[in-house]
Design a protein around this motif. Sequence first.
Motif, PDB file in Angstrom:
ATOM      1  N   THR A  27       0.825  -1.206   0.000  1.00 13.15           N
ATOM      2  CA  THR A  27       0.000   0.000   0.000  1.00 13.15           C
ATOM      3  C   THR A  27       0.859   1.257   0.000  1.00 13.15           C
ATOM      4  OG1 THR A  27      -1.797   1.172   1.134  1.00 13.15           O
ATOM      5  CG2 THR A  27      -0.191   0.043   2.528  1.00 13.15           C
ATOM      6  N   ASP A  28       0.261   2.362  -0.408  1.00 10.94           N
ATOM      7  CA  ASP A  28       0.919   3.667  -0.317  1.00 10.94           C
ATOM      8  C   ASP A  28       0.408   4.457   0.883  1.00 10.94           C
ATOM      9  OD1 ASP A  28       2.340   3.236  -2.664  1.00 10.94           O
ATOM     10  OD2 ASP A  28       0.779   4.118  -3.924  1.00 10.94           O
ATOM     11  N   ASN A  29      -0.678   3.996   1.466  1.00 14.91           N
ATOM     12  CA  ASN A  29      -1.329   4.714   2.559  1.00 14.91           C
ATOM     13  C   ASN A  29      -0.993   4.047   3.896  1.00 14.91           C
ATOM     14  OD1 ASN A  29      -2.914   6.524   3.924  1.00 14.91           O
ATOM     15  ND2 ASN A  29      -4.826   5.469   3.470  1.00 14.91           N
ATOM     16  N   PHE A  30       0.179   4.355   4.426  1.00 13.27           N
ATOM     17  CA  PHE A  30       0.630   3.744   5.676  1.00 13.27           C
ATOM     18  C   PHE A  30       1.569   4.687   6.415  1.00 13.27           C
ATOM     19  CE2 PHE A  30       3.969   2.867   2.669  1.00 13.27           C
ATOM     20  CZ  PHE A  30       5.136   3.004   3.404  1.00 13.27           C
ATOM     21  N   ILE A  31       1.709   4.423   7.686  1.00 19.00           N
ATOM     22  CA  ILE A  31       2.763   5.057   8.488  1.00 19.00           C
ATOM     23  C   ILE A  31       3.484   3.931   9.199  1.00 19.00           C
ATOM     24  CG2 ILE A  31       3.364   6.628  10.358  1.00 19.00           C
ATOM     25  CD1 ILE A  31       0.700   8.054   9.925  1.00 19.00           C
ATOM     26  N   THR A  32       4.773   3.821   8.960  1.00 21.88           N
ATOM     27  CA  THR A  32       5.595   2.861   9.689  1.00 21.88           C
ATOM     28  C   THR A  32       6.455   3.655  10.666  1.00 21.88           C
ATOM     29  OG1 THR A  32       5.691   1.326   7.819  1.00 21.88           O
ATOM     30  CG2 THR A  32       7.393   1.094   9.510  1.00 21.88           C
ATOM     31  N   LEU A  33       6.268   3.381  11.941  1.00 22.23           N
ATOM     32  CA  LEU A  33       7.085   4.014  12.963  1.00 22.23           C
ATOM     33  C   LEU A  33       8.265   3.108  13.277  1.00 22.23           C
ATOM     34  CD1 LEU A  33       4.330   5.114  15.525  1.00 22.23           C
ATOM     35  CD2 LEU A  33       5.213   6.406  13.582  1.00 22.23           C
ATOM     36  N   ARG A  34       9.451   3.588  13.044  1.00 25.74           N
ATOM     37  CA  ARG A  34      10.648   2.869  13.483  1.00 25.74           C
ATOM     38  C   ARG A  34      10.945   3.384  14.886  1.00 25.74           C
ATOM     39  NH1 ARG A  34      14.546   3.334   8.173  1.00 25.74           N
ATOM     40  NH2 ARG A  34      13.521   1.727   6.924  1.00 25.74           N
ATOM     41  N   LEU A  35      10.545   2.615  15.871  1.00 24.43           N
ATOM     42  CA  LEU A  35      10.645   3.060  17.264  1.00 24.43           C
ATOM     43  C   LEU A  35      12.012   2.782  17.864  1.00 24.43           C
ATOM     44  CD1 LEU A  35       7.245   1.910  18.782  1.00 24.43           C
ATOM     45  CD2 LEU A  35       7.934   4.224  18.196  1.00 24.43           C
ATOM     46  N   ALA A  36      12.521   3.785  18.544  1.00 24.57           N
ATOM     47  CA  ALA A  36      13.733   3.621  19.353  1.00 24.57           C
ATOM     48  C   ALA A  36      13.327   2.925  20.655  1.00 24.57           C
ATOM     49  CB  ALA A  36      14.335   4.996  19.638  1.00 24.57           C
ATOM     50  N   ARG A  37      14.264   2.758  21.538  1.00 29.19           N
ATOM     51  CA  ARG A  37      13.984   2.154  22.842  1.00 29.19           C
ATOM     52  C   ARG A  37      13.000   3.040  23.593  1.00 29.19           C
ATOM     53  NH1 ARG A  37      16.126  -1.915  26.403  1.00 29.19           N
ATOM     54  NH2 ARG A  37      14.834  -1.648  28.250  1.00 29.19           N
ATOM     55  N   ASP A  91      -1.426  14.160   7.979  1.00 30.30           N
ATOM     56  CA  ASP A  91      -1.627  13.252   6.840  1.00 30.30           C
ATOM     57  C   ASP A  91      -0.302  12.662   6.349  1.00 30.30           C
ATOM     58  OD1 ASP A  91      -3.976  12.294   5.954  1.00 30.30           O
ATOM     59  OD2 ASP A  91      -4.282  13.786   4.375  1.00 30.30           O
ATOM     60  N   PHE A  92       0.593  12.431   7.268  1.00 37.10           N
ATOM     61  CA  PHE A  92       1.904  11.859   6.935  1.00 37.10           C
ATOM     62  C   PHE A  92       1.717  10.419   6.452  1.00 37.10           C
ATOM     63  CE2 PHE A  92       5.696   9.428   7.853  1.00 37.10           C
ATOM     64  CZ  PHE A  92       6.714  10.248   7.402  1.00 37.10           C
ATOM     65  N   THR A  93       2.459  10.046   5.421  1.00 36.14           N
ATOM     66  CA  THR A  93       2.528   8.641   5.013  1.00 36.14           C
ATOM     67  C   THR A  93       3.987   8.292   4.782  1.00 36.14           C
ATOM     68  OG1 THR A  93       2.234   9.184   2.670  1.00 36.14           O
ATOM     69  CG2 THR A  93       0.251   8.607   3.906  1.00 36.14           C
TER      70      THR A  93
END
Length: 166
Positions: A27-37, A91-93
């Motif tokens: 999909t193009d409509n997503f938010i992936t959070l790369r979480l730190a500790r 509206d960040f993706t």
Amino acid sequence: DEKDIANPSMIYGDHKRIIEEFINKATDNFITLRLARVYTSDMNDNSLLSSWFNQINNRKKPAIDCAFDQIFSPIYIGDIAKTIKCLIVEDFTGTINVGGPEILTRLDCLKIFLNAFQINNNIIVKKSINDFDSPEKRPIDLSFNISLLLNNIDFNLKTMNEICAV
């Protein structure tokens, strides 16, 4: 940063990379959070600060073993909730690094914690991150470039000093 090619050195990180790649292709409509500790100020949650708090209170161990050589970007849990809200409103993706405002070692964090509780640093036993039991060699640099995050939120991320002072 977010444009870097993921090159995890541990199985856990490789699983996260596979999932991220799947979502990116699906999909193009997503938010992936790369979480730190992630850490909290709850002294009952068995996270970074509470584990030290429990070791000190229980005195089962006369000292606290702490890594001096691994750097990371710890983030307060309350800042994650605010971040998610800001990203949705804006509206960040895409993929974004979500880490704290400081790059610290575990030793730095422990010293901040001990200082906040006015506990002498002489209980610290400095060790390399790879001196701790782990089936895999742990990476030394887990720090995040959070420039994109800072450009997409409307609040100041809390420092560990601020959280420990409360």
